[in-house]
Scaffold this motif. Structure first.
Motif, PDB file in Angstrom:
ATOM      1  N   PRO A  76       0.986  -1.181   0.073  1.00 35.09           N
ATOM      2  CA  PRO A  76       0.139   0.028   0.008  1.00 35.09           C
ATOM      3  C   PRO A  76       0.586   1.416  -0.168  1.00 35.09           C
ATOM      4  CG  PRO A  76      -0.195  -1.093   2.129  1.00 35.09           C
ATOM      5  CD  PRO A  76       0.400  -2.005   1.221  1.00 35.09           C
ATOM      6  N   VAL A  77       2.046   1.021   0.291  1.00 44.32           N
ATOM      7  CA  VAL A  77       3.000   2.437   0.290  1.00 44.32           C
ATOM      8  C   VAL A  77       4.182   2.237  -0.365  1.00 44.32           C
ATOM      9  CG1 VAL A  77       1.874   3.303   2.648  1.00 44.32           C
ATOM     10  CG2 VAL A  77       3.755   1.721   2.631  1.00 44.32           C
ATOM     11  N   LYS A  78       4.649   1.243  -0.517  1.00 41.48           N
ATOM     12  CA  LYS A  78       6.064   0.852  -1.072  1.00 41.48           C
ATOM     13  C   LYS A  78       6.020   1.621  -2.505  1.00 41.48           C
ATOM     14  CE  LYS A  78       9.892  -1.733  -0.919  1.00 41.48           C
ATOM     15  NZ  LYS A  78      10.603  -2.942  -0.531  1.00 41.48           N
ATOM     16  N   PRO A 134       9.794   1.878  11.441  1.00 41.14           N
ATOM     17  CA  PRO A 134       8.590   1.551  11.890  1.00 41.14           C
ATOM     18  C   PRO A 134       8.665   0.334  12.987  1.00 41.14           C
ATOM     19  CG  PRO A 134       8.548   1.576   9.810  1.00 41.14           C
ATOM     20  CD  PRO A 134       9.814   1.984  10.135  1.00 41.14           C
ATOM     21  N   THR A 135       7.581   0.220  13.942  1.00 39.64           N
ATOM     22  CA  THR A 135       7.518  -0.979  14.609  1.00 39.64           C
ATOM     23  C   THR A 135       6.199  -1.687  14.612  1.00 39.64           C
ATOM     24  OG1 THR A 135       6.515   0.194  16.469  1.00 39.64           O
ATOM     25  CG2 THR A 135       8.909   0.383  16.642  1.00 39.64           C
ATOM     26  N   GLY A 136       6.181  -2.741  15.216  1.00 38.17           N
ATOM     27  CA  GLY A 136       4.742  -3.458  15.609  1.00 38.17           C
ATOM     28  C   GLY A 136       4.105  -3.632  14.061  1.00 38.17           C
ATOM     29  N   ALA A 137       2.865  -3.481  13.972  1.00 36.23           N
ATOM     30  CA  ALA A 137       2.003  -3.956  12.589  1.00 36.23           C
ATOM     31  C   ALA A 137       2.731  -3.276  11.597  1.00 36.23           C
ATOM     32  CB  ALA A 137       0.633  -3.576  12.869  1.00 36.23           C
ATOM     33  N   THR A 138       3.196  -1.939  11.542  1.00 36.21           N
ATOM     34  CA  THR A 138       3.802  -1.196  10.176  1.00 36.21           C
ATOM     35  C   THR A 138       4.886  -2.206   9.731  1.00 36.21           C
ATOM     36  OG1 THR A 138       3.096   0.794  11.423  1.00 36.21           O
ATOM     37  CG2 THR A 138       4.661   0.740   9.212  1.00 36.21           C
ATOM     38  N   ARG A 140       5.641  -5.316  10.695  1.00 39.65           N
ATOM     39  CA  ARG A 140       5.260  -6.599  10.076  1.00 39.65           C
ATOM     40  C   ARG A 140       4.842  -6.578   8.655  1.00 39.65           C
ATOM     41  NH1 ARG A 140       3.212  -6.984  15.413  1.00 39.65           N
ATOM     42  NH2 ARG A 140       1.162  -6.577  14.915  1.00 39.65           N
ATOM     43  N   VAL A 141       4.165  -5.727   8.321  1.00 34.91           N
ATOM     44  CA  VAL A 141       3.424  -5.561   6.875  1.00 34.91           C
ATOM     45  C   VAL A 141       4.508  -5.090   5.937  1.00 34.91           C
ATOM     46  CG1 VAL A 141       1.951  -4.239   5.515  1.00 34.91           C
ATOM     47  CG2 VAL A 141       1.028  -4.861   7.494  1.00 34.91           C
ATOM     48  N   MET A 142       5.439  -4.294   6.414  1.00 31.36           N
ATOM     49  CA  MET A 142       6.494  -4.002   5.557  1.00 31.36           C
ATOM     50  C   MET A 142       7.391  -5.501   5.156  1.00 31.36           C
ATOM     51  SD  MET A 142       7.668  -0.257   6.944  1.00 31.36           S
ATOM     52  CE  MET A 142       9.252  -0.571   5.810  1.00 31.36           C
TER      53      MET A 142
ATOM     54  N   GLU B 135       0.657   1.357  17.363  1.00 34.28           N
ATOM     55  CA  GLU B 135       1.346   0.780  16.292  1.00 34.28           C
ATOM     56  C   GLU B 135       1.520  -0.941  16.352  1.00 34.28           C
ATOM     57  OE1 GLU B 135       5.336   2.034  14.941  1.00 34.28           O
ATOM     58  OE2 GLU B 135       4.640   2.164  12.923  1.00 34.28           O
ATOM     59  N   GLU B 136       1.614  -1.492  17.482  1.00 33.25           N
ATOM     60  CA  GLU B 136       1.390  -2.687  17.759  1.00 33.25           C
ATOM     61  C   GLU B 136       0.284  -3.170  16.857  1.00 33.25           C
ATOM     62  OE1 GLU B 136       3.106  -5.244  19.163  1.00 33.25           O
ATOM     63  OE2 GLU B 136       4.489  -3.485  19.139  1.00 33.25           O
ATOM     64  N   LEU B 138      -1.707  -1.487  14.490  1.00 31.28           N
ATOM     65  CA  LEU B 138      -2.193  -0.518  13.313  1.00 31.28           C
ATOM     66  C   LEU B 138      -1.156  -0.365  12.296  1.00 31.28           C
ATOM     67  CD1 LEU B 138      -4.014   2.459  14.833  1.00 31.28           C
ATOM     68  CD2 LEU B 138      -5.146   0.595  13.742  1.00 31.28           C
ATOM     69  N   ALA B 139      -1.158  -0.737  11.115  1.00 32.57           N
ATOM     70  CA  ALA B 139      -0.232  -0.665  10.403  1.00 32.57           C
ATOM     71  C   ALA B 139      -0.303   0.696   9.668  1.00 32.57           C
ATOM     72  CB  ALA B 139      -0.195  -1.622   9.074  1.00 32.57           C
ATOM     73  N   PHE B 140       0.715   1.588  10.120  1.00 32.64           N
ATOM     74  CA  PHE B 140       0.678   2.898   9.588  1.00 32.64           C
ATOM     75  C   PHE B 140       1.468   3.020   7.982  1.00 32.64           C
ATOM     76  CE2 PHE B 140       0.993   3.822  14.129  1.00 32.64           C
ATOM     77  CZ  PHE B 140      -0.472   4.197  14.233  1.00 32.64           C
ATOM     78  N   TYR B 142       3.982   4.165   5.509  1.00 29.88           N
ATOM     79  CA  TYR B 142       5.369   4.508   5.698  1.00 29.88           C
ATOM     80  C   TYR B 142       6.035   4.038   4.399  1.00 29.88           C
ATOM     81  CZ  TYR B 142       9.814   4.184   7.485  1.00 29.88           C
ATOM     82  OH  TYR B 142      11.378   4.369   7.866  1.00 29.88           O
ATOM     83  N   TYR B 148       7.053   8.293   7.778  1.00 33.36           N
ATOM     84  CA  TYR B 148       5.472   8.241   8.003  1.00 33.36           C
ATOM     85  C   TYR B 148       4.816   9.177   6.946  1.00 33.36           C
ATOM     86  CZ  TYR B 148       6.414   5.048  11.715  1.00 33.36           C
ATOM     87  OH  TYR B 148       6.560   3.974  12.469  1.00 33.36           O
TER      88      TYR B 148
END
Lengths: 253, 369
Positions: A76-78, A134-138, A140-142, B135-136, B138-140, B142, B148
């Motif tokens: 979605p962002v890359k 980024p951490t967490g979900a961001t 992981r998605v990356m 952020e844990e 939610l995928a922001f 980036y 961001y």
């Protein structure tokens, strides 16, 4: 906004695989569009490595045809895709951005990257993020996106080089097949083919190097690497492919 | 000089802007997506934690009457922009009101932390902990190069805006505001009026904030802001001392008059009240009002906005009644025996100012020294 956006199309070049990349270019004032699979896009030099399309605009000035816009795979962002100057994910045009001052979605940044860089230099302290990762979900998605793109690129490269090995020209080294499409590895740099021969790096390694060169804005090396990749992976004659005059001499290997 | 430099710095603020990768930005998303964004943010904050549900109060903007929205703006818990109608807009406010999460404003998520006095790092840490918590789950949005991603490219990268709210009567009276604004602009720092963008500086209250969010790390941004703000604080102190040294009578007269008016007036517009309270705050900092402290003054400033006054009385008040209520509120708070403040020996007042009465001690407030 939905990902990818649209019905699967067949690649305009090989007419075999699904087109995942959309390329628009202006030729003599007319807009030409192409839908390509990852393999053909790489073969034709539209994509650097692993579909890292945000890199493309930086290479544009070196040898790509003027007016070339980018291209996208999945994330979605890359990557971002612009047809003409419209982000195909949210429909925002660059003119709308200019008058309203707001981006429509995250992918607009990649879609309009080449237009945004001069702006960033003016309004910001630089044009590159140097802050927190980024951490967490961001994160992981990356990672998932990177792994998927690396896998797709490997698969495409493997399909590409196997059936039509082109040993026609001079003593051009053979294209080494990419590594088997195994489980995606997080650090894509580590995913080099296990059969690393004694001599030169293969296309996947070169692509990785190209990506890194673009990342550090070392466009000279990037151009050299791109030419090496092209030399390694292009069939001897690329029918109907536009001549890309090198603007700067002396960069070829 | 004082802990947290409260003689000049009223509060510190850190704001982080984020967007959910999956959705278009608020300016371009449909109402259904806006609702989904709000749901996701709420879930990310509250999921699996009763503690968080207890620590935050959630308000959907659409459910709030205009008065409540304005009161939130006056308390700086939401922006003027968020107070307007729009799909999926809500705010999540911590019980102590140090933290607020605005949803579907210009960006999907804007987290702001406000802490008393000069405490930029504290505010930043609070905002960062909150954004990391979100952020844990939610995928922001980036981008490797741009960081961001935000609706406006002026916020992209770190998404971080840090600011200090400073009281600059020395600059105002000494004609030094314009040069300050100009010199800070060159360093990519902005100086704005009290309620942020597009607001005028009332009561010599200004907000100093970073402009650049890309090309610098979060640490660099707040270090720079601390450095710049510290120099503004020093300069303000110098200007105040200088004013007092050169024109002691005029300055003490100004403070004394304002105190007299605040303690005795029956009608006060918001504008006049802010100006008089600014004089009082200056008097406190120069040691001219020993029975008052900056916290009391700041607390009053927060209470006398039109919306806050009406909210406290739970009804709409016509303007003149508002002015009467405002004057009464201030009188009550400042009624510490009705004495004029003792002035410095240079003031040729006839002897005998009534000694400060034993009246109510000033509310220490959060930023008491």
């Amino acid at each position: 906004m939905q990902r990818g956006g649209g019905i699967p199309m067949i690649c305009d070049q090989c007419h075999k695989r699904d087109a995942t990349i959309h390329v628009t270019q202006a030729v003599n004032g007319e807009t030409q569009e192409m839908n390509l699979c990852a393999g053909c896009a790489m073969r034709l030099g539209f994509v650097s490595a692993g579909g890292d399309l945000s890199a493309l605009p930086f290479l544009e000035g070196l040898s790509f045809p003027a007016g070339l816009f980018k291209v996208s795979l999945g994330s979605p962002v890359k990557g971002g895709t612009a047809v003409g100057e419209r982000c195909i994910h949210c429909g925002l045009t660059f003119d709308e951005f200019r008058s309203g001052g707001r981006m429509g979605c995250g992918r607009c940044y990649a879609a309009f990257a080449h237009r945004l860089l001069p702006l960033m230099k003016r309004i910001q302290s630089g044009d590159r993020h140097t802050g927190l990762r980024p951490t967490g979900a961001t994160a992981r998605v990356m990672e998932q996106d990177a792994a998927r793109e690396a896998r797709e690129a490997r698969e495409a490269a493997a399909r590409e080089s196997r059936p039509e090995a082109p040993p026609t020209v001079k003593s051009r080294p053979r294209v080494r097949p990419g590594p088997p499409a195994g489980p995606p590895q997080a650090g894509s740099a580590d995913a080099a083919p296990e059969s690393a021969g004694p001599a030169e790096p293969g296309v996947p390694e070169l692509r990785e190097e190209l990506r890194k060169a673009v990342d550090r804005e070392d466009y000279e090396s990037a151009a050299r690497l791109r030419d090496r990749i092209r030399a390694l992976s292009e069939p001897a004659d690329t029918p109907g492919e536009k001549d890309r005059e090198e603007k700067k001499g002396g960069q070829a290997p | 000089m004082t802990a947290r430099d409260t003689d000049v710095v009223i509060s510190s603020r850190a704001r982080l802007a984020r967007n959910l990768a999956e959705f278009a930005f608020p300016g371009r998303q449909d109402p259904v997506s806006a609702g989904k964004v709000a749901d996701r943010v709420r879930e990310a904050l509250f999921a699996g934690s009763d503690h968080m549900a207890r620590a935050f109060r959630r308000m959907a903007i659409a459910d709030l009457p205009p008065l409540d929205r304005s009161a939130l703006v006056e308390r700086r818990l939401i922006s003027r922009d968020l107070a307007q109608d729009g799909p999926g807009r809500e705010v999540l406010v911590s019980r102590d009101e140090h933290l607020s999460i605005m949803v579907n404003e210009e960006d999907h998520v804007r987290i702001q932390a406000i802490t008393p006095g000069f405490s930029v790092d504290e505010a930043f840490d609070l905002a960062l902990r909150t954004v990391r918590y979100l952020e844990e789950n939610l995928a922001f949005a980036y981008h490797e190069r741009f960081g961001y991603l935000t609706a406006c490219p002026t916020n992209v990268g770190t998404g971080l805006r840090v600011s200090v709210m400073v009281h600059l009567p020395g600059h105002v009276l000494g004609g030094a505001i314009e040069p300050l604004v100009d010199s800070l602009r060159k360093l990519r720092f902005a100086v704005r009026g009290m309620y942020g963008e597009h607001s005028e500086a009332g009561g010599a209250l200004y907000q100093v904030s970073n402009q650049a969010t890309l090309g610098l790390s979060e640490d660099e941004i707040r270090t720079e802001l601390r450095r710049v703000a510290a120099s503004v604080v020093e300069r303000e102190r110098t200007l105040r001392r200088e004013l007092h040294r050169v024109q002691p009578l005029a300055l003490e007269d100004r403070v004394g008059r304002s105190l007299g008016i605040l303690r005795n007036a029956r009608l006060l517009t918001a504008e006049e009240a802010l100006q008089r309270l600014s004089d009082l705050r200056l008097g406190v900092a120069l040691g001219l009002c020993p029975d008052l402290d900056a916290g009391t003054v700041d607390d009053l400033v927060n209470r006398i906005g039109p919306a806050s006054l009406q909210k406290a009385r739970n009804r709409d008040l016509p303007p003149q009644e508002r002015d009467a209520v405002r004057a009464e509120e201030i009188r009550t708070r400042l009624a510490s025996g009705g004495a004029a403040p003792p002035m410095t020996p240079t003031a040729p007042t006839p002897a005998d100012p009534t000694p400060p009465g034993p009246g109510t001690p000033p509310d220490p407030g959060p930023s008491a020294p």
